[in-house]
Design an enzyme around this catalytic site. Structure first.
Site, PDB file in Angstrom:
ATOM      1  N   ARG A   1      -4.051 -17.884  -5.179  1.00 22.02           N
ATOM      2  CA  ARG A   1      -5.205 -18.702  -5.495  1.00 22.02           C
ATOM      3  C   ARG A   1      -6.264 -18.056  -6.166  1.00 22.02           C
ATOM      4  NH1 ARG A   1      -4.153 -21.309  -0.524  1.00 22.02           N
ATOM      5  NH2 ARG A   1      -3.013 -23.008  -0.752  1.00 22.02           N
TER       6      ARG A   1
ATOM      7  N   ASP B   1       6.283   7.016  -7.760  1.00 25.92           N
ATOM      8  CA  ASP B   1       6.562   8.172  -6.886  1.00 25.92           C
ATOM      9  C   ASP B   1       6.816   7.686  -5.559  1.00 25.92           C
ATOM     10  OD1 ASP B   1       4.067   7.068  -5.952  1.00 25.92           O
ATOM     11  OD2 ASP B   1       3.039   9.017  -5.883  1.00 25.92           O
TER      12      ASP B   1
ATOM     13  N   ILE C   1       5.298   6.300  -3.362  1.00 18.60           N
ATOM     14  CA  ILE C   1       3.977   6.305  -2.578  1.00 18.60           C
ATOM     15  C   ILE C   1       2.721   5.315  -3.008  1.00 18.60           C
ATOM     16  CG2 ILE C   1       1.875   7.740  -1.895  1.00 18.60           C
ATOM     17  CD1 ILE C   1       3.941  10.048  -2.229  1.00 18.60           C
ATOM     18  N   HIS C   2       2.646   5.471  -4.462  1.00 20.68           N
ATOM     19  CA  HIS C   2       1.560   4.597  -4.766  1.00 20.68           C
ATOM     20  C   HIS C   2       2.046   3.028  -4.847  1.00 20.68           C
ATOM     21  CE1 HIS C   2      -0.449   8.198  -6.023  1.00 20.68           C
ATOM     22  NE2 HIS C   2      -1.531   7.599  -6.632  1.00 20.68           N
TER      23      HIS C   2
ATOM     24  N   ASP D   1       0.292  10.442 -13.079  1.00 17.56           N
ATOM     25  CA  ASP D   1      -1.248  10.706 -12.580  1.00 17.56           C
ATOM     26  C   ASP D   1      -1.223  12.044 -11.851  1.00 17.56           C
ATOM     27  OD1 ASP D   1      -3.784   9.951 -12.141  1.00 17.56           O
ATOM     28  OD2 ASP D   1      -3.128   8.316 -10.648  1.00 17.56           O
TER      29      ASP D   1
ATOM     30  N   LEU E   1      -5.952   8.108  -2.021  1.00 15.75           N
ATOM     31  CA  LEU E   1      -4.829   8.661  -2.750  1.00 15.75           C
ATOM     32  C   LEU E   1      -5.822   9.262  -3.913  1.00 15.75           C
ATOM     33  CD1 LEU E   1      -1.651   6.400  -3.020  1.00 15.75           C
ATOM     34  CD2 LEU E   1      -1.835   8.714  -1.942  1.00 15.75           C
TER      35      LEU E   1
END
Ligand SMILES: [Zn+2]
Length: 383
Positions: free
Chosen positions: A233, A254, A256-257, A280, A312
């Site tokens: 919403r 990766d 992980i992200h 990154d 991170l």
């Protein structure tokens, strides 16, 4: 003149079986197929057998590698970074700054501009820096990730001009949170100068993201990471990122992200030409676990993660692995996944790269179909 052949070649939009790729000095002079053309008798022919020839990768969001950060005061820090990139198939890149005190950012932009200009003169090694990705200082406090809060700034055309001048016009991409006061004016001004404006580190609601698009933003920085979450919403910036086909999105594949299923979701919603794989990557890439520098702060690499105060802080991903992960996570073959690491990033950066064609620099990779690199040819020479 030398010629290369293999089982196939992906330009990446075209697929040529039994290709002949002719190289003279640093450049590709012709691409043909062995069914239509024989290699001239005086040409040295290198045959890579079952392999595939593909363009060198282009990373538009990368902070460091091989123990070094792109913002380090010593300009020679770029050399190990560029060698690390080339080792993983990246032949072009945009050194990416993180938020730092203004003087440090300005000094860094000046050094990066010099490195870019020097490289154009044929002065260095490894992957080529083609422009700068400015990540910060115009980011949201709410979604800043590890960017130091005391160095975040409100967007103004005056501050943008200072950054632009320090970079001598080499800023190619700028990440900005579109909901900040003054952001639409800065987005419009940067767009006018030819900068690809990317929305990210943002808590924007849907209407604010749309206003950013209207002002000129056409790209999204690491989609899903450091942004208001998608809520049914309150779709926010992600609602716009995933449905506006004129916006390209960066993906950190990766594992992980983003959960692998989110990588699949993004490829399905954006299509093969709407996704840009980025790393990154930080100084910790290709290095042992330990503490490294990101811009002006420190973080720790442990168990494959980069962390600063529990958040991170970039990645230790390499582009060859990003391509293999994208294939696996999104169910793509090499030819499909490749576009997100070659042509798509080149288009976002507004540079004529990422395609194998006559006249282009001879930057290409010899890969197997699983996405492993066997050889990297950089400006006509094997590394
Ligand atoms: Zn980053």
């Amino acid at each position: 003149m030398i010629a290369f052949t293999a089982k196939s070649l992906y330009t990446p939009l075209e697929h040529i079986e039994r290709p002949l790729l002719f190289v003279e000095g640093r450049k590709i002079v012709e691409i043909a197929s062995r069914s239509s053309k024989a290699a001239p008798a005086n040409t040295l022919l290198t045959d890579y057998g079952d392999a595939v020839l593909v363009p060198g990768f282009f990373d538009i969001h990368i902070h460091g590698g091989g123990g070094h950060d792109v913002m380090e005061p010593d300009a020679s820090a770029l050399l190990p970074i560029q060698n690390t990139l080339a080792k993983h198939g990246v032949t072009s890149y945009l050194p990416t700054t993180v938020t730092a005190p203004m003087e440090a950012t300005l000094a860094s932009l000046d050094r990066l501009a010099t490195a870019i200009e020097k490289f154009e003169g044929g002065g260095t090694v490894g992957a080529q820096p083609l422009g700068i990705h400015l990540e910060g200082p115009f980011l949201s406090h709410v979604r800043r990730g590890v960017h130091p809060p005391s160095n975040l700034l409100s967007p103004t055309v005056k501050t943008f001009n200072q950054l632009w001048e320090a970079s001598r016009g080499h800023i190619r991409i700028m990440t900005i949170a579109p909901e900040l006061d003054g952001a639409p004016e800065v987005i419009a001004e940067a767009t006018k100068r030819g900068v690809r404006v990317s929305m990210g580190h943002s808590d924007a609601k849907l209407a604010e993201a749309r206003a950013g698009f209207t002002a000129g933003a056409r790209h999204i920085t690491h989609v899903f990471n450091a942004m208001r979450p998608l809520e049914h919403r309150d779709p926010g910036i992600l609602g716009e990122a995933l449905t506006n086909s004129q916006l390209t999105v960066e993906v950190i594949a990766d594992g992980i992200h983003l959960d692998p299923v989110i990588v699949q979701l993004v490829f399905r919603t954006k299509g093969l030409d709407g996704v840009v794989l980025i790393t990154d990557a930080t100084a910790g890439t290709d290095m042992p676990e330990g503490r490294y520098q990101l811009g002006t702060f420190e973080f720790e690499v442990k168990d494959g993660r980069c962390l600063s105060n529990g958040k991170l802080a970039g990645s230790i991903l390499t582009m060859d692995r990003a391509v293999r992960n994208a294939m696996q996570f999104a169910g793509l073959d090499l030819e499909q996944a490749l576009r997100a690491a070659t042509l798509n990033p080149a288009k976002v950066a507004g540079m004529d790269r990422g395609v194998l064609k006559a006249g282009a620099l001879a930057n290409f990779l010899v890969m197997n179909r699983s996405g492993e690199i066997q050889k990297t040819i950089l400006r006509g020479a094997e590394i």
